[in-house]
Scaffold this active site. Structure first.
Site, PDB file in Angstrom:
ATOM      1  N   CYS A   2      28.352  21.159  15.014  1.00 31.61           N
ATOM      2  CA  CYS A   2      29.517  20.378  14.071  1.00 31.61           C
ATOM      3  C   CYS A   2      28.972  21.283  12.432  1.00 31.61           C
ATOM      4  O   CYS A   2      28.166  21.436  12.389  1.00 31.61           O
ATOM      5  CB  CYS A   2      29.606  19.181  14.144  1.00 31.61           C
ATOM      6  SG  CYS A   2      30.180  17.957  15.539  1.00 31.61           S
ATOM      7  N   ARG A  27      29.074  28.873  14.416  1.00 37.42           N
ATOM      8  CA  ARG A  27      28.746  27.645  15.011  1.00 37.42           C
ATOM      9  C   ARG A  27      29.401  27.009  16.240  1.00 37.42           C
ATOM     10  O   ARG A  27      28.471  26.265  17.134  1.00 37.42           O
ATOM     11  CB  ARG A  27      28.394  26.612  14.082  1.00 37.42           C
ATOM     12  CG  ARG A  27      27.377  27.497  13.076  1.00 37.42           C
ATOM     13  CD  ARG A  27      27.279  25.876  11.788  1.00 37.42           C
ATOM     14  NE  ARG A  27      27.014  24.123  11.855  1.00 37.42           N
ATOM     15  CZ  ARG A  27      25.145  24.776  11.650  1.00 37.42           C
ATOM     16  NH1 ARG A  27      24.581  25.611  10.525  1.00 37.42           N
ATOM     17  NH2 ARG A  27      25.389  22.934  11.540  1.00 37.42           N
ATOM     18  N   TRP A  77      32.211  19.618  16.876  1.00 37.57           N
ATOM     19  CA  TRP A  77      32.121  19.726  18.221  1.00 37.57           C
ATOM     20  C   TRP A  77      32.037  18.426  19.404  1.00 37.57           C
ATOM     21  O   TRP A  77      30.894  18.057  19.077  1.00 37.57           O
ATOM     22  CB  TRP A  77      30.554  20.613  18.654  1.00 37.57           C
ATOM     23  CG  TRP A  77      30.676  21.264  19.596  1.00 37.57           C
ATOM     24  CD1 TRP A  77      30.858  22.263  20.334  1.00 37.57           C
ATOM     25  CD2 TRP A  77      29.604  20.527  20.802  1.00 37.57           C
ATOM     26  NE1 TRP A  77      30.079  22.605  21.067  1.00 37.57           N
ATOM     27  CE2 TRP A  77      29.929  21.661  22.265  1.00 37.57           C
ATOM     28  CE3 TRP A  77      28.872  19.836  20.907  1.00 37.57           C
ATOM     29  CZ2 TRP A  77      28.587  21.916  22.916  1.00 37.57           C
ATOM     30  CZ3 TRP A  77      27.941  20.050  21.626  1.00 37.57           C
ATOM     31  CH2 TRP A  77      27.574  20.372  22.640  1.00 37.57           C
ATOM     32  N   ASN A 103      28.043  14.645  11.294  1.00 32.96           N
ATOM     33  CA  ASN A 103      27.040  15.262  11.977  1.00 32.96           C
ATOM     34  C   ASN A 103      26.264  14.480  12.277  1.00 32.96           C
ATOM     35  O   ASN A 103      24.838  13.689  11.612  1.00 32.96           O
ATOM     36  CB  ASN A 103      26.586  16.751  11.522  1.00 32.96           C
ATOM     37  CG  ASN A 103      27.817  18.391  10.674  1.00 32.96           C
ATOM     38  OD1 ASN A 103      28.717  18.171  11.113  1.00 32.96           O
ATOM     39  ND2 ASN A 103      26.954  18.740  10.685  1.00 32.96           N
ATOM     40  N   GLY A 104      25.845  15.140  13.783  1.00 31.56           N
ATOM     41  CA  GLY A 104      24.721  14.739  14.327  1.00 31.56           C
ATOM     42  C   GLY A 104      25.311  13.386  15.575  1.00 31.56           C
ATOM     43  O   GLY A 104      26.153  12.951  15.894  1.00 31.56           O
ATOM     44  N   GLU A 487      16.435  36.319  31.013  1.00 27.42           N
ATOM     45  CA  GLU A 487      17.665  35.938  29.114  1.00 27.42           C
ATOM     46  C   GLU A 487      18.990  37.044  29.498  1.00 27.42           C
ATOM     47  O   GLU A 487      20.167  36.554  29.310  1.00 27.42           O
ATOM     48  CB  GLU A 487      16.897  36.775  28.281  1.00 27.42           C
ATOM     49  CG  GLU A 487      17.087  37.208  26.830  1.00 27.42           C
ATOM     50  CD  GLU A 487      18.421  36.354  26.368  1.00 27.42           C
ATOM     51  OE1 GLU A 487      17.888  34.874  26.225  1.00 27.42           O
ATOM     52  OE2 GLU A 487      18.984  36.089  24.988  1.00 27.42           O
ATOM     53  N   LYS A 491      22.856  35.470  29.179  1.00 29.89           N
ATOM     54  CA  LYS A 491      23.657  36.239  28.181  1.00 29.89           C
ATOM     55  C   LYS A 491      24.920  36.511  28.777  1.00 29.89           C
ATOM     56  O   LYS A 491      25.943  36.027  28.503  1.00 29.89           O
ATOM     57  CB  LYS A 491      22.988  37.826  27.746  1.00 29.89           C
ATOM     58  CG  LYS A 491      21.977  37.781  27.186  1.00 29.89           C
ATOM     59  CD  LYS A 491      22.153  37.898  25.598  1.00 29.89           C
ATOM     60  CE  LYS A 491      22.646  36.008  24.589  1.00 29.89           C
ATOM     61  NZ  LYS A 491      21.611  35.833  24.563  1.00 29.89           N
ATOM     62  N   GLU A 494      26.562  33.154  29.453  1.00 29.09           N
ATOM     63  CA  GLU A 494      27.082  32.058  27.559  1.00 29.09           C
ATOM     64  C   GLU A 494      29.000  33.204  27.283  1.00 29.09           C
ATOM     65  O   GLU A 494      29.238  32.899  27.476  1.00 29.09           O
ATOM     66  CB  GLU A 494      25.759  33.100  26.345  1.00 29.09           C
ATOM     67  CG  GLU A 494      24.865  32.143  26.569  1.00 29.09           C
ATOM     68  CD  GLU A 494      24.369  31.914  25.007  1.00 29.09           C
ATOM     69  OE1 GLU A 494      23.650  33.403  25.508  1.00 29.09           O
ATOM     70  OE2 GLU A 494      24.155  31.813  24.566  1.00 29.09           O
ATOM     71  N   HIS A 510      12.075  33.045  49.298  1.00 31.25           N
ATOM     72  CA  HIS A 510      11.393  31.670  49.452  1.00 31.25           C
ATOM     73  C   HIS A 510      12.711  31.402  49.170  1.00 31.25           C
ATOM     74  O   HIS A 510      13.053  29.829  49.057  1.00 31.25           O
ATOM     75  CB  HIS A 510      10.636  31.446  47.730  1.00 31.25           C
ATOM     76  CG  HIS A 510       9.623  31.839  48.683  1.00 31.25           C
ATOM     77  ND1 HIS A 510       8.457  31.939  49.753  1.00 31.25           N
ATOM     78  CD2 HIS A 510       8.641  33.166  48.154  1.00 31.25           C
ATOM     79  CE1 HIS A 510       7.486  32.849  49.245  1.00 31.25           C
ATOM     80  NE2 HIS A 510       7.369  33.608  48.482  1.00 31.25           N
ATOM     81  N   LYS A 609      26.556  26.833  17.793  1.00 31.91           N
ATOM     82  CA  LYS A 609      25.324  28.007  17.198  1.00 31.91           C
ATOM     83  C   LYS A 609      24.105  27.466  17.615  1.00 31.91           C
ATOM     84  O   LYS A 609      22.599  27.870  17.470  1.00 31.91           O
ATOM     85  CB  LYS A 609      25.279  28.932  16.140  1.00 31.91           C
ATOM     86  CG  LYS A 609      25.016  29.974  15.348  1.00 31.91           C
ATOM     87  CD  LYS A 609      24.360  31.625  16.677  1.00 31.91           C
ATOM     88  CE  LYS A 609      23.231  32.410  16.444  1.00 31.91           C
ATOM     89  NZ  LYS A 609      22.827  32.882  17.243  1.00 31.91           N
TER      90      LYS A 609
HETATM   91  O1  M6R Z   1      18.643  28.162  17.338  1.00 32.95           O
HETATM   92  P1  M6R Z   1      17.598  28.463  18.579  1.00 32.95           P
HETATM   93  O2  M6R Z   1      16.789  29.462  18.808  1.00 32.95           O
HETATM   94  O3  M6R Z   1      16.355  26.382  18.739  1.00 32.95           O
HETATM   95  O4  M6R Z   1      18.422  27.864  19.620  1.00 32.95           O
HETATM   96  C1  M6R Z   1      18.126  27.089  21.027  1.00 32.95           C
HETATM   97  C2  M6R Z   1      19.443  27.932  22.116  1.00 32.95           C
HETATM   98  O5  M6R Z   1      20.152  26.401  21.573  1.00 32.95           O
HETATM   99  C3  M6R Z   1      19.819  29.742  21.468  1.00 32.95           C
HETATM  100  O6  M6R Z   1      18.944  30.178  22.256  1.00 32.95           O
HETATM  101  C4  M6R Z   1      21.342  29.258  22.997  1.00 32.95           C
HETATM  102  O7  M6R Z   1      20.670  29.277  24.206  1.00 32.95           O
HETATM  103  C5  M6R Z   1      22.275  30.846  22.761  1.00 32.95           C
HETATM  104  N1  M6R Z   1      23.022  30.377  22.345  1.00 32.95           N
HETATM  105  C6  M6R Z   1      21.042  31.696  23.012  1.00 32.95           C
HETATM  106  O8  M6R Z   1      22.137  32.913  23.653  1.00 32.95           O
END
Ligand code: M6R
Length: 614
Positions: A2, A27, A77, A103-104, A487, A491, A494, A510, A609
């Site tokens: 948010c 975000r 959000w 927010n929160g 990673e 990616k 996501e 395994h 974000k």
């Molecule tokens: O801001 P941060 O690095 O603490 O965020 C952690 C994760 O939320 C962040 O890396 C998320 O996995 C990304 N969308 C990865 O692309």
């Protein structure tokens, strides 16, 4: 997650609010709304979906608010209740005189709701935030003063929040407060801008004040009064924001993600600048405030992070253990905070976060700090809440990252770990000098090598197109590139929503090998070095189950042509540095698959974000 904006001043407020929200939309959000103080009442406009829907809604009402100069806005959000107009912020009390954006998460909202309903409050939404609107309104009835009403209400609220509140009795006033969620107030001439993050206000002012937890600010066009939770007046430092408004431009790229991937050579250069002068000179890391004697004796490190930052942390572990001989534990912050962790003043705790606001990591850091550990923060946001908790702050200077999928901030975090591991190894004298020098030489060559990868993306694009129809994807690697496999898979998940998983290749047999058949792409991150032959054998095993084999490699070995149906070649690189070179094609594969499938690359569904709720 948010986003909040607010404005008190002399300009027409609606545009400022929506422009500010647009600067926060990267975000991630699912609905939006604003409240503006008009002559006789407060008007609220909301919509679901993108901000363009809110703009459309506002066009139908321009005459109502064009003279208004005070207001608050929000992008939501969804956490409590679906993304609907009713659940979108701002929320009001029953009579509509008091409005709130938040927010929160209000953790005790259910208890509050029961109590408030007993007192006659009628809830319209499913949100936790509405409880705040009713609660502050009840307190206002007693106190007859908005600031006092907010102060009294916050004594009963548990959880994390940044709040902006307006009341119809106040012509030009916004009251704001926060706890465990970021909020800043930009200071202009005859105006104040309120936001949960810098991009929303940077167009108007570079002077700002970050609120501390439990402070309450009462803001009018010409004054800001700050008190603490006991009502005692406070003075807060005014900071100059190190930001430029142009930072949010795509600079001709189709998406921010692609632009950010292409910025990575410069990110590496920025991180080396001033820290690594030559292969023979020691790494300069003035940011590390642990004295050298303590560093020499250090025998335990914990690294805590989430998502992509967790993968950077895993590579950090590999580097620190190998270079320095210090035991390192890496843990997801969300797990760390809900168990009894063994941490004390002899443990160095490293928090890694692009945003510096991730709620789980922030909580974990606070827990470790309370136990006396030295806190070292690696972040792209030196102005963030985590940075404020740091004993040692290592900013990674990647520049603002807009795309939800982290790319350049990951490379920057890795650079921080290379420099930190080398710095500690030099202080401890734990690594052979010739190896130190060869790693440093390789680090200095990285920007050109990344540029080489970025200049030759045809094979990567072909590969992305070829496998874009797949439902599942497996990434395998070993050793220092196991986190690269995780990673790469993250990616892809996501931004394309393809089910992708990273495995340590030795683990395939395994269990995961049962999934392999001629529909399953298996991408081997086959970088030359200590584990190359082992990974080759694991790839043979997958090939024997008819998997569609893809190699990402810096090897020119001819026999790979028989084993793999697709080969993506990258420049040769020393094994220690290979995670940086290997991840770039994986970022690009994810990008091109998502782009080819027509997905919303920069703002993938359901993601934010900056994840400011636990
Ligand atoms: O801001 P941060 O690095 O603490 O965020 C952690 C994760 O939320 C962040 O890396 C998320 O996995 C990304 N969308 C990865 O692309």
């Amino acid at each position: 997650m948010c986003g909040i904006v607010g404005y008190v001043g002399f300009r027409s407020v609606a545009d400022i609010l929506v422009d500010g929200l647009e600067q926060l939309e990267y975000r991630g959000y699912d609905s939006a709304g604003i409240a503006v103080k008009c002559d006789s009442d407060i008007k609220i406009y909301k919509s679901i979906g993108k901000l363009k829907n809110l703009r459309e809604e506002l066009k139908n009402h321009v005459g109502e608010f064009e003279k208004s100069t005070t207001g608050i806005g929000h992008i939501r959000w969804a956490t409590h209740g679906a993304p609907t107009v009713i659940n979108a912020h701002p929320h009001t009390c029953n009579c509509g005189n008091l409005v709130v954006v938040h927010n929160g998460i209000i953790e005790n909202y259910k208890e509050l709701k029961i109590e408030l309903e007993k007192q006659g409050c009628k809830f319209k939404s499913q949100t936790d935030t509405e409880a705040v609107a009713h609660l502050v309104a009840l307190k206002y009835k007693q106190a007859k003063n908005l600031t006092e009403a907010v102060r009294l209400a916050t004594k009963e609220i548990q959880g994390a929040y940044a709040l902006c509140v307006m009341h119809n009795d106040y012509k030009n006033t916004v009251v704001v407060t926060k706890r465990n969620a970021p909020l800043l107030v930009g200071i202009g001439e005859g105006e104040f801008l309120i936001a949960s993050d810098v991009p929303a206000i940077i167009k108007y002012t570079k002077k700002a004040m970050y609120l501390n937890d439990n402070q309450i600010a009462t803001i009018t066009p010409n004054s800001m009064k700050l008190i603490d939770k006991d009502g005692i007046e406070q003075v807060q430092k005014i900071e100059v924001l190190p930001w430029e408004p142009v930072a949010l431009s795509k600079m001709g790229y189709k998406h921010f993600m692609l632009k950010e991937i292409h910025e990575q050579p410069d990110v590496v250069r920025n991180n080396l600048s001033g820290k690594l002068h030559s292969a023979t000179e020691p790494v300069v890391l003035n940011e590390v405030k642990l004295d050298k004697e303590t560093l020499k004796k250090l025998n335990r490190i914990q690294i805590i992070a989430c998502g992509t930052s967790l993968h950077a942390a895993m590579i950090g572990k590999y580097l620190i253990e190998t270079f320095c001989g210090i035991a390192v534990d890496v843990e997801a912050s969300s797990e760390y905070i809900y168990r009894r962790t063994v941490t004390d003043e002899n443990t160095l705790v490293i928090g890694v976060s692009q945003s510096g606001e991730t709620a789980d990591t922030l909580t974990a850091i606070k827990q470790a700090k309370a136990r006396g550990s030295h806190i070292l923060i690696i972040t792209n946001r030196p102005d963030s809440s985590m940075a404020r908790e740091a004993d040692s702050l290592v900013p990674v200077n990647a520049g603002i990252e807009v795309s939800v999928a982290a790319t350049k901030s990951y490379i920057a975090q890795l650079m921080a770990f290379y420099l930190l591991a080398l710095y500690m190894a030099e202080v401890k004298g734990s690594l052979d000098n010739s190896l130190v020098q060869s790693v440093k030489n390789e680090l200095m060559l990285l920007p050109q090598k990344i540029e080489q990868v970025l200049a030759n993306t045809e094979d990567i694009q072909k590969c992305a197109r070829k496998y874009s129809g797949t439902k599942d994807f497996i990434y395998v690697a070993r050793g220092i590139n196991f986190p690269t496999a995780l990673e790469g898979a993250l990616k892809l998940k996501e931004i394309s929503y393809i089910n992708a998983t990273g495995y340590a290749a030795g683990e395939l047999k395994h269990g995961p090998i049962a999934m392999l058949d001629d529909t399953m792409p298996v991408l081997s991150i086959l970088m030359k070095g200590s584990i190359y032959e082992k990974l080759l054998s694991n790839s043979e095993e997958a090939k024997a189950r008819n998997a569609r084999m893809i190699a990402l490699t810096n090897s020119t070995d001819e026999k790979l042509n028989d084993l793999f149906e697709t080969i993506i070649r990258v420049p040769d690189v020393q094994e220690f540095l290979s995670p940086i070179i290997a991840v770039i094609p994986l970022q690009l594969i994810a990008y091109y698959i998502a782009e080819f499938l027509g997905k919303d690359v920069d703002q993938p569904r359901n993601l934010a974000k900056s994840v400011t709720v636990e």
